[in-house]
Scaffold this motif. Sequence first.
Motif, short mmCIF file in Angstrom:
data_model
loop_
_atom_site.label_atom_id
_atom_site.label_comp_id
_atom_site.label_asym_id
_atom_site.label_seq_id
_atom_site.Cartn_x
_atom_site.Cartn_y
_atom_site.Cartn_z
N TYR A 150 29.00 34.49 35.82
CA TYR A 150 29.38 35.52 36.78
C TYR A 150 29.42 36.86 36.07
O TYR A 150 29.66 36.94 34.86
N GLY A 202 37.19 46.57 38.59
CA GLY A 202 37.87 46.72 39.86
C GLY A 202 37.28 45.93 41.01
O GLY A 202 37.76 46.03 42.14
N GLU A 203 36.23 45.16 40.73
CA GLU A 203 35.58 44.39 41.78
C GLU A 203 35.70 42.90 41.54
O GLU A 203 36.12 42.46 40.48
N ALA A 204 35.33 42.12 42.52
CA ALA A 204 35.34 40.66 42.37
C ALA A 204 34.13 40.20 41.57
O ALA A 204 33.09 40.86 41.55
N PRO A 205 34.24 39.07 40.90
CA PRO A 205 33.08 38.52 40.17
C PRO A 205 31.96 38.16 41.14
O PRO A 205 32.21 37.73 42.26
N TYR A 240 42.79 32.42 42.37
CA TYR A 240 42.77 32.76 40.95
C TYR A 240 43.64 33.99 40.72
O TYR A 240 43.82 34.83 41.62
N GLN A 266 43.91 37.15 37.79
CA GLN A 266 43.31 37.80 36.63
C GLN A 266 44.24 38.88 36.15
O GLN A 266 44.45 39.89 36.84
N PHE A 299 45.41 40.76 39.41
CA PHE A 299 44.37 40.84 40.44
C PHE A 299 44.19 39.42 40.98
O PHE A 299 43.82 38.51 40.24
N LEU A 329 42.46 36.71 43.32
CA LEU A 329 41.17 36.48 43.95
C LEU A 329 41.16 35.14 44.68
O LEU A 329 41.56 34.12 44.12
N PHE A 344 33.58 34.83 45.69
CA PHE A 344 34.90 35.45 45.59
C PHE A 344 35.11 36.49 46.69
O PHE A 344 34.19 37.18 47.10
N GLY A 345 36.37 36.59 47.11
CA GLY A 345 36.77 37.65 48.02
C GLY A 345 36.96 38.95 47.26
O GLY A 345 36.85 38.97 46.02
N PRO A 346 37.28 40.04 47.97
CA PRO A 346 37.40 41.35 47.33
C PRO A 346 38.63 41.49 46.45
O PRO A 346 38.72 42.40 45.64
#
Lengths: 111, 110
Positions: free
Chosen positions: A34, A39-42, B36, B38, B88, B90, B101-103
């Motif tokens: 990935y 700041g973003e999703a994988p 998840y 992070q 963070f 997810l 994955f979602g935002p």
Amino acid sequence: QQPVQSPQAVILREGEDAVINCSSSKALYSVHWYRQKHGEAPVFLMILLKGGEQKGHEKISASFNEKKQQSSLYLTASQLSYSGTYFCGTEPGGSQGNLIFGKGTKLSVKP
Amino acid sequence: SQTIHQWPATLVQPVGSPLSLECTVEGTSNPNLYWYRQAAGRGLQLLFYSVGIGQISSEVPQNLSASRPQDRQFILSSKKLLLSDSGFYLCAWSWEGEQFFGPGTRLTVL
């Protein structure tokens, strides 16, 4: 149990190549790669199943050595858009599809 | 096509307050769902996964809990947040081995 990624960080000039490694101490069914921008999703890049296959996605390819429980991600002729943190996710056999992610490799591509 | 939603996008909460994060998936049925966390500059830590309504498996013992009241809804909760819960969060769903994955929700506990 967490896979080990190396290097932790790498800085490239546009057009240069890079290799990111992922190794596990456990037998693996598959390895997933990935990329995550800050700041973003994988975002999913590719999945490699046991059998030693190699896959490619534009100028990004990967290999999976089942016997060595290792996978490598190859980025050739890097572009600015390749910058981000790359994670490998390993799926041990019998894990019901759950992934264990490495700590990531931060790739910075400079002009 | 499938889409995954998470809300809120950002959240600032005091220590000791409750938490509820929601995740919904559209365009698929009976997905495997994952939560998840992070931490800043760290990898992805699997907290919970679910293979069906009411079926929750916990990967890490902590003060968080998860529920799946509907097929495509996954909720992460806490009764009392700790400083270490910042991060963070997810949500993800999987299909044929690939995880989407979602935002994400950025949670800051003060």
